[in-house]
Design a protein around this motif. Structure first.
Motif, PDB file in Angstrom:
ATOM      1  N   GLU A 274      -5.812   7.427   6.471  1.00 50.36           N
ATOM      2  CA  GLU A 274      -6.551   6.636   5.487  1.00 50.36           C
ATOM      3  C   GLU A 274      -7.046   5.326   6.098  1.00 50.36           C
ATOM      4  OE1 GLU A 274      -8.022   6.162   1.532  1.00 50.36           O
ATOM      5  OE2 GLU A 274      -7.080   7.859   2.539  1.00 50.36           O
ATOM      6  N   ARG A 278     -11.014   4.234   6.611  1.00 51.07           N
ATOM      7  CA  ARG A 278     -11.496   3.001   5.963  1.00 51.07           C
ATOM      8  C   ARG A 278     -12.019   2.010   6.992  1.00 51.07           C
ATOM      9  NH1 ARG A 278      -6.692   1.065   2.207  1.00 51.07           N
ATOM     10  NH2 ARG A 278      -8.189  -0.578   1.739  1.00 51.07           N
ATOM     11  N   TYR A 281     -15.388   3.201   8.034  1.00 49.67           N
ATOM     12  CA  TYR A 281     -16.359   2.903   6.973  1.00 49.67           C
ATOM     13  C   TYR A 281     -16.799   1.437   7.045  1.00 49.67           C
ATOM     14  CZ  TYR A 281     -18.187   1.772   2.376  1.00 49.67           C
ATOM     15  OH  TYR A 281     -18.972   1.309   1.364  1.00 49.67           O
ATOM     16  N   ARG A 314     -13.637   9.624   1.485  1.00 52.17           N
ATOM     17  CA  ARG A 314     -13.795   8.644   2.562  1.00 52.17           C
ATOM     18  C   ARG A 314     -14.809   9.136   3.590  1.00 52.17           C
ATOM     19  NH1 ARG A 314     -12.060   3.802   0.814  1.00 52.17           N
ATOM     20  NH2 ARG A 314     -10.015   3.967  -0.158  1.00 52.17           N
TER      21      ARG A 314
END
Length: 505
Positions: A274, A278, A281, A314
């Motif tokens: 995760e 992130r 991103y 995501r």
């Protein structure tokens, strides 16, 4: 004085009466022999000048006036004790209020003193911790880094104070140590110092932490998963600041995050997955970093990982940033089965966020390239888009309608190109089955029109019919109708003879 003068007048009258009586008894005719004329004039003058005649004539009035005067003089004497008693009664209340006020002031001063003392003690503790970070004793430095991590975990003010006291440079310096525990303690201490504090994030990057973290990843300690996860978490926190995005992207951190993602099955936890997504991103928001992402062959890995619902949203967020550039769109369309994967995401009714992001990616790609629109049609995007226009969220409905409009324009161009120069003749020709023509002639012309239809137009027509039928089946399924439900003959006739005008664009 009036009383005195009244007595004098009364004595004058009494003397006059007594003297008169004496003279009458004696038989003498002589009067006022008891005092002289001068004495009488003096007494009369004194009586008139002092108002003795008024008091003498109005003796009753004098008594009333004197009585009222006396009562008026007595009343203040009666009220005076009450006025004197009132202050005596209210005085204890004033004393009580003053005592309460003084107690409150004392309590406030005490609380202020206690709070000030606590702050002073806390500041001294922070100074001591920062001093311990700079000692040569490694165990003490490790303990100090752990204390910084704990102190900065939940207190934003402490994070700023520690940074002002100079805690960041020694923590960054601890990354050069060969002790894994000390490295992990320093990494998490830096992570907590940067939470919610942009000044600290900029200071950490300025101190050279990014290059030291990447260098740390190349060292033998990189085999430790805890070190790798701590580095990923730091990149996530530091990349949230726009000022740090180009620095981190050009430093090689994207390659590290891509390798970490591709090797997560054996080394890292789901939290690391995760955090890495992130962080990518955040970095992909900056357009210059997109070229670094495309160099890592990360797009292929992301498209293949789309089946995992936990990370799909995501991944779609990252692809939404990549599709903003022509290089990113080419990279996505070059992936085998890219459009079937994205079309499949449109049917994930349990994840509205995935539907919205997938429609955004398809909308941008359909708007920019004709070849991508054809690939979408071949992947069966029309039926999914029709379903979204009915059952999707408001944003997904708008985007799906936009894609359908683009596909409709393409189909109109195909029809006009298939007829070419004969378009005007076809427009002016009579309609098949007209009364001006016999049945045989009309049938021949209709057959000719059918033969003139290109293979692409036939394919589009068949696709439209199939999408309508599939959409009807989905609606029936959602309406909980029997599985053996069959559409009516009227509906079948509509689907077999339907054209593009029947689509709800």
């Amino acid at each position: 004085m009036a009383k005195c003068h009244r007595n004098n007048v009364e004595s004058l009258v009494l003397d006059h009466q007594s003297s008169t009586r004496t003279e009458n008894v004696g038989g003498h005719s002589r009067k006022w022999n008891s005092f002289s004329s001068s004495s009488f004039r003096r007494l009369v003058f004194d009586a008139v000048s002092c108002g003795g005649t008024r008091y003498h004539c109005n003796d009753r009035d004098f008594e009333i006036t004197s009585t009222e005067t006396i009562s008026a003089q007595k009343k203040p004497k009666e009220t005076q004790p009450e006025q004197k008693e009132r202050p005596l009664k209210s005085q204890p209340k004033v004393n009580r209020k003053s005592e309460k006020l003084s107690d409150l002031l004392n309590l406030t001063e005490t609380e202020i003193d206690v709070e000030t003392k606590k702050k002073e003690e806390g500041l001294e503790e922070l100074k001591r911790v920062v001093m311990e970070l700079q000692v040569e004793d490694l165990p003490k430095r490790e303990i100090a880094a752990t204390n910084v991590r704990l102190l900065a975990k939940d207190d934003l003010e402490v994070r700023g104070t520690l940074a002002m006291l100079g805690a960041i440079p020694p923590l960054v310096g601890m990354l050069d140590l060969e002790n894994v525990n000390a490295q992990v303690a320093a990494l998490y201490a830096l992570l907590n110092l940067g939470i919610g504090n942009d000044v600290n994030k900029a200071a950490i990057v300025k101190a050279g932490a990014v290059h030291k973290m990447l260098k740390l990843n190349e060292s033998p300690t990189a085999l430790n998963s805890s070190v790798s996860e701590a580095i990923v978490a730091n990149f996530l926190g530091l990349s949230a600041l726009d000022l740090n995005k180009p620095i981190i992207g050009s430093s090689g951190a994207i390659q590290f995050l891509a390798r970490t993602l591709q090797n997560l099955d054996n080394r890292s936890s789901p939290q690391a997955v995760e955090d890495a997504l992130r962080a990518l991103y955040n970095l992909s928001i900056f357009p210059i970093n997109i070229s670094f992402i495309l160099e890592t062959n990360l797009v292929l890995f992301l498209m293949k990982t789309m089946g995992d619902m936990e990370v799909s949203e995501r991944i779609l967020s990252i692809l939404s940033n990549l599709v903003s550039t022509s290089e990113g769109r080419k990279a996505i369309s070059a992936v085998p089965d890219a459009f079937p994967i994205l079309v499949d995401a449109l049917n994930w009714t349990d994840s509205p966020g995935c539907q919205e992001k997938a429609t955004y990616i398809l909308m941008v790609m359909a708007h920019k390239a004709y070849g991508d629109r054809q690939a979408m049609i071949e992947a069966g995007v029309v039926s999914s888009l029709l379903e979204l226009t009915l059952l999707g969220t408001t944003l997904a409905q708008k985007r799906a309608s936009r894609i359908l409009e683009l596909l409709r324009v393409d189909k109109g161009k195909q029809v006009s190109e298939s007829y070419g120069g004969n378009l005007s003749a076809n427009v002016s020709a009579p309609i098949c089955g007209s009364s001006s023509m016999n049945s045989n002639g009309g049938a021949k012309e209709c057959l000719e029109d059918e033969d003139m239809m290109s293979a692409e137009k036939k394919a589009v027509k068949q696709l439209v019919q199939q999408s309508l039928q599939n959409n009807m089946r989905r609606i029936v399924r959602r309406a909980n109708l029997p599985q053996d439900f069959n559409p009516s003959d009227h509906f079948k006739s509509l689907t077999t003879s339907s054209t593009s005008k029947s689509l709800p664009f």
